[in-house]
Design a protein around this motif. Structure first.
Motif, PDB file in Angstrom:
ATOM      1  N   GLY A  92       0.850  -1.190   0.000  1.00  0.00           N
ATOM      2  CA  GLY A  92       0.000   0.000   0.000  1.00  0.00           C
ATOM      3  C   GLY A  92       0.879   1.231   0.000  1.00  0.00           C
ATOM      4  O   GLY A  92       2.084   1.131   0.231  1.00  0.00           O
ATOM      5  N   PRO A  93       0.280   2.411  -0.240  1.00  0.00           N
ATOM      6  CA  PRO A  93       1.086   3.642  -0.263  1.00  0.00           C
ATOM      7  C   PRO A  93       1.746   3.903   1.095  1.00  0.00           C
ATOM      8  O   PRO A  93       1.076   3.820   2.135  1.00  0.00           O
ATOM      9  N   PHE A  94       3.019   4.241   1.062  1.00  0.00           N
ATOM     10  CA  PHE A  94       3.783   4.468   2.301  1.00  0.00           C
ATOM     11  C   PHE A  94       3.094   5.493   3.199  1.00  0.00           C
ATOM     12  O   PHE A  94       3.001   5.314   4.419  1.00  0.00           O
ATOM     13  N   LEU A  95       2.571   6.579   2.598  1.00  0.00           N
ATOM     14  CA  LEU A  95       2.007   7.653   3.421  1.00  0.00           C
ATOM     15  C   LEU A  95       0.725   7.241   4.134  1.00  0.00           C
ATOM     16  O   LEU A  95       0.251   7.937   5.022  1.00  0.00           O
ATOM     17  N   THR A  97       0.581   4.334   5.764  1.00  0.00           N
ATOM     18  CA  THR A  97       0.956   3.350   6.786  1.00  0.00           C
ATOM     19  C   THR A  97       1.290   4.044   8.098  1.00  0.00           C
ATOM     20  O   THR A  97       1.488   5.257   8.135  1.00  0.00           O
ATOM     21  N   ASP A  98       1.342   3.252   9.167  1.00  0.00           N
ATOM     22  CA  ASP A  98       1.628   3.856  10.470  1.00  0.00           C
ATOM     23  C   ASP A  98       2.753   3.110  11.191  1.00  0.00           C
ATOM     24  O   ASP A  98       3.232   2.075  10.724  1.00  0.00           O
ATOM     25  N   GLU A  99       3.109   3.661  12.349  1.00  0.00           N
ATOM     26  CA  GLU A  99       4.265   3.151  13.079  1.00  0.00           C
ATOM     27  C   GLU A  99       4.128   1.674  13.443  1.00  0.00           C
ATOM     28  O   GLU A  99       5.097   0.920  13.359  1.00  0.00           O
ATOM     29  N   GLN A 100       2.924   1.233  13.832  1.00  0.00           N
ATOM     30  CA  GLN A 100       2.761  -0.174  14.214  1.00  0.00           C
ATOM     31  C   GLN A 100       3.043  -1.084  13.025  1.00  0.00           C
ATOM     32  O   GLN A 100       3.712  -2.121  13.142  1.00  0.00           O
ATOM     33  N   PHE A 101       2.550  -0.666  11.840  1.00  0.00           N
ATOM     34  CA  PHE A 101       2.788  -1.451  10.623  1.00  0.00           C
ATOM     35  C   PHE A 101       4.295  -1.520  10.319  1.00  0.00           C
ATOM     36  O   PHE A 101       4.841  -2.586  10.013  1.00  0.00           O
ATOM     37  N   TRP A 102       4.990  -0.371  10.403  1.00  0.00           N
ATOM     38  CA  TRP A 102       6.438  -0.372  10.130  1.00  0.00           C
ATOM     39  C   TRP A 102       7.150  -1.340  11.059  1.00  0.00           C
ATOM     40  O   TRP A 102       8.029  -2.091  10.642  1.00  0.00           O
ATOM     41  N   ARG A 103       6.758  -1.288  12.338  1.00  0.00           N
ATOM     42  CA  ARG A 103       7.424  -2.162  13.320  1.00  0.00           C
ATOM     43  C   ARG A 103       7.178  -3.626  12.982  1.00  0.00           C
ATOM     44  O   ARG A 103       8.085  -4.458  13.060  1.00  0.00           O
ATOM     45  N   ASP A 104       5.936  -3.957  12.599  1.00  0.00           N
ATOM     46  CA  ASP A 104       5.618  -5.356  12.264  1.00  0.00           C
ATOM     47  C   ASP A 104       6.432  -5.820  11.056  1.00  0.00           C
ATOM     48  O   ASP A 104       6.979  -6.924  11.039  1.00  0.00           O
ATOM     49  N   VAL A 105       6.513  -4.967  10.036  1.00  0.00           N
ATOM     50  CA  VAL A 105       7.213  -5.354   8.802  1.00  0.00           C
ATOM     51  C   VAL A 105       8.702  -5.574   9.087  1.00  0.00           C
ATOM     52  O   VAL A 105       9.295  -6.564   8.647  1.00  0.00           O
ATOM     53  N   VAL A 106       9.304  -4.658   9.852  1.00  0.00           N
ATOM     54  CA  VAL A 106      10.745  -4.780  10.132  1.00  0.00           C
ATOM     55  C   VAL A 106      10.992  -5.940  11.091  1.00  0.00           C
ATOM     56  O   VAL A 106      11.974  -6.686  10.954  1.00  0.00           O
ATOM     57  N   ASP A 107      10.078  -6.149  12.041  1.00  0.00           N
ATOM     58  CA  ASP A 107      10.251  -7.224  13.018  1.00  0.00           C
ATOM     59  C   ASP A 107      10.249  -8.582  12.321  1.00  0.00           C
ATOM     60  O   ASP A 107      11.059  -9.459  12.638  1.00  0.00           O
ATOM     61  N   ILE A 108       9.348  -8.769  11.368  1.00  0.00           N
ATOM     62  CA  ILE A 108       9.269 -10.069  10.695  1.00  0.00           C
ATOM     63  C   ILE A 108      10.364 -10.198   9.631  1.00  0.00           C
ATOM     64  O   ILE A 108      11.074 -11.202   9.574  1.00  0.00           O
ATOM     65  N   ASN A 109      10.522  -9.187   8.786  1.00  0.00           N
ATOM     66  CA  ASN A 109      11.369  -9.350   7.594  1.00  0.00           C
ATOM     67  C   ASN A 109      12.854  -9.071   7.823  1.00  0.00           C
ATOM     68  O   ASN A 109      13.674  -9.413   6.973  1.00  0.00           O
ATOM     69  N   LEU A 110      13.187  -8.457   8.963  1.00  0.00           N
ATOM     70  CA  LEU A 110      14.612  -8.241   9.253  1.00  0.00           C
ATOM     71  C   LEU A 110      15.001  -8.787  10.634  1.00  0.00           C
ATOM     72  O   LEU A 110      15.789  -9.728  10.743  1.00  0.00           O
ATOM     73  N   VAL A 111      14.403  -8.231  11.698  1.00  0.00           N
ATOM     74  CA  VAL A 111      14.863  -8.600  13.045  1.00  0.00           C
ATOM     75  C   VAL A 111      14.607 -10.083  13.328  1.00  0.00           C
ATOM     76  O   VAL A 111      15.414 -10.758  13.971  1.00  0.00           O
ATOM     77  N   ALA A 140      12.837  -6.308  -4.202  1.00  0.00           N
ATOM     78  CA  ALA A 140      12.425  -5.019  -3.631  1.00  0.00           C
ATOM     79  C   ALA A 140      13.563  -4.417  -2.805  1.00  0.00           C
ATOM     80  O   ALA A 140      13.723  -3.197  -2.741  1.00  0.00           O
ATOM     81  N   GLY A 141      14.352  -5.270  -2.192  1.00  0.00           N
ATOM     82  CA  GLY A 141      15.472  -4.807  -1.359  1.00  0.00           C
ATOM     83  C   GLY A 141      16.690  -4.402  -2.178  1.00  0.00           C
ATOM     84  O   GLY A 141      17.611  -3.791  -1.651  1.00  0.00           O
ATOM     85  N   ARG A 142      16.723  -4.771  -3.454  1.00  0.00           N
ATOM     86  CA  ARG A 142      17.849  -4.383  -4.322  1.00  0.00           C
ATOM     87  C   ARG A 142      17.521  -3.135  -5.127  1.00  0.00           C
ATOM     88  O   ARG A 142      18.353  -2.258  -5.291  1.00  0.00           O
ATOM     89  N   VAL A 143      16.292  -3.091  -5.658  1.00  0.00           N
ATOM     90  CA  VAL A 143      15.985  -2.013  -6.615  1.00  0.00           C
ATOM     91  C   VAL A 143      14.767  -1.185  -6.207  1.00  0.00           C
ATOM     92  O   VAL A 143      14.370  -0.277  -6.930  1.00  0.00           O
ATOM     93  N   GLY A 144      14.153  -1.516  -5.053  1.00  0.00           N
ATOM     94  CA  GLY A 144      12.969  -0.779  -4.607  1.00  0.00           C
ATOM     95  C   GLY A 144      11.702  -1.316  -5.230  1.00  0.00           C
ATOM     96  O   GLY A 144      11.732  -2.022  -6.241  1.00  0.00           O
ATOM     97  N   SER A 145      10.554  -1.009  -4.603  1.00  0.00           N
ATOM     98  CA  SER A 145       9.258  -1.449  -5.125  1.00  0.00           C
ATOM     99  C   SER A 145       8.182  -0.534  -4.558  1.00  0.00           C
ATOM    100  O   SER A 145       7.967  -0.513  -3.339  1.00  0.00           O
ATOM    101  N   ALA A 146       7.541   0.235  -5.440  1.00  0.00           N
ATOM    102  CA  ALA A 146       6.487   1.148  -4.981  1.00  0.00           C
ATOM    103  C   ALA A 146       5.370   0.352  -4.321  1.00  0.00           C
ATOM    104  O   ALA A 146       4.957  -0.691  -4.829  1.00  0.00           O
ATOM    105  N   GLY A 147       4.899   0.816  -3.187  1.00  0.00           N
ATOM    106  CA  GLY A 147       3.837   0.113  -2.466  1.00  0.00           C
ATOM    107  C   GLY A 147       4.394  -0.915  -1.486  1.00  0.00           C
ATOM    108  O   GLY A 147       3.641  -1.561  -0.755  1.00  0.00           O
ATOM    109  N   GLU A 148       5.716  -1.091  -1.499  1.00  0.00           N
ATOM    110  CA  GLU A 148       6.349  -2.042  -0.572  1.00  0.00           C
ATOM    111  C   GLU A 148       7.559  -1.371   0.077  1.00  0.00           C
ATOM    112  O   GLU A 148       8.613  -1.982   0.241  1.00  0.00           O
ATOM    113  N   THR A 149       7.392  -0.109   0.443  1.00  0.00           N
ATOM    114  CA  THR A 149       8.555   0.712   0.786  1.00  0.00           C
ATOM    115  C   THR A 149       9.244   0.279   2.075  1.00  0.00           C
ATOM    116  O   THR A 149      10.475   0.163   2.111  1.00  0.00           O
TER     117      THR A 149
END
Ligand SMILES: NC(=O)c1ccc[n+]([C@@H]2O[C@H](COP(=O)([O-])OP(=O)(O)OC[C@H]3O[C@@H](n4cnc5c(N)ncnc54)[C@H](O)[C@@H]3O)[C@@H](O)[C@H]2O)c1
Length: 245
Positions: A92-95, A97-111, A140-149
């Motif tokens: 979805g569009p980055f703008l 999204t909210d802080e809880q979503f960012w935390r969930d995405v980073v928690d699962i896909n990186l941490v 997406a992590g190499r070249v970026g992907s709109a909607g998956e920022t």
């Protein structure tokens, strides 16, 4: 490729790419722990092959990761191959999204992958037989992907983590590499809006998305002795969608 009696752990093995990797490793002789927060789905993966066991593991919970690690060591032995394949996103569009979503995405896909690597690498190093780690990032992590920022940011972090970990673990003869799938026919991809799926498919030189088994083929290479002198590398498996160096 021969993985006879090698112990492999695959996170996210209840679905899509992780399931295909677990099945391919077992089909080539490995004994595999299919680890997922959806235990019923992991059990379905295990039901299809007598060399796969299902294990509960939630990337967001350190205690569940350590219990899964102890269960795998007890039932199968020290891990020789670790594949970090679990992932999650809601495009979805980055703008919007909210802080809880960012935390969930980073928690699962990186941490989460950092946690799993920290827990499973200790017995791998203690066993003293080297090993293989394969991380599933994304183009997406190499070249970026709109909607998956934010997801792209986490996957870019996973790529950098792979390279640094490869440098640290080379002294133990442990190879660490990264596979970046392009669009792949899994429940995650099918959850994207129709317009996004069609646009992505049109942009792929092969004019089709990948099958999960095609991603598994690249993972098996990195997990095998054929890749004994390959470490810290990033392989895009995307039908030519991205060709940036
Ligand atoms: N499908 C694609 O087009 C595509 C493209 C690029 C990268 N990827 C990456 O490939 C990997 C696999 O994706 P997929 O398409 O097979 O997705 P999927 O949704 O089919 O499978 C993901 C699996 O991860 C598990 N999972 C999610 N959160 C978890 C958690 N907190 N703890 C443990 N397990 C968890 C889910 O239960 C599921 O079984 C992911 O890392 C994804 O980011 C997929």
């Amino acid at each position: 490729m021969d993985f006879t009696d090698k112990v492999a752990v695959v996170t996210g093995a209840g679905s899509g790419i992780g399931r295909a990797i677990a099945t391919a490793l077992a089909g080539n002789g490995a004994v595999v722990a299919a680890a997922d927060r959806d235990l019923a789905a992991a059990e379905q993966t295990a039901a299809a092959h007598d060399r796969i066991i299902a294990v509960f593991l939630d990337l967001t919970s350190d205690s569940s990761i350590r219990s899964a690690r102890d269960e795998v060591v007890r039932r199968l032995g020290a891990t020789a191959i670790l594949v970090n394949a679990a992932g999650w996103d809601q495009p979805g569009p980055f703008l919007e999204t909210d802080e809880q979503f960012w935390r969930d995405v980073v928690d699962i896909n990186l941490v989460g992958h950092v946690r799993v690597s920290h827990a499973f690498l200790q017995p791998m190093i203690e066993a003293g037989r080297g090993g293989k780690v394969v991380n599933i990032a994304s183009d997406a992590g190499r070249v970026g992907s709109a909607g998956e920022t934010v997801y792209a940011g986490a996957k870019g972090g996973l790529i950098a983590f792979t390279k640094s970990l490869a440098r640290e673990l080379a002294r133990y003869q442990i190879n660490v590499n990264c596979v970046c799938p392009g669009p792949t026919d899994t429940p995650l991809f099918r959850s994207l809006p129709d317009s996004m799926r069609q646009a992505l498919t049109r942009a792929i030189p092969f004019r089709r998305v990948a099958q999960p088994a095609e991603i598994a083929d690249a993972v098996l290479f990195f997990a095998s002795d054929l890749a004994s002198y390959v470490t810290g590398q990033v392989l895009s498996v995307s039908g030519g969608l991205t060709m940036a160096g």
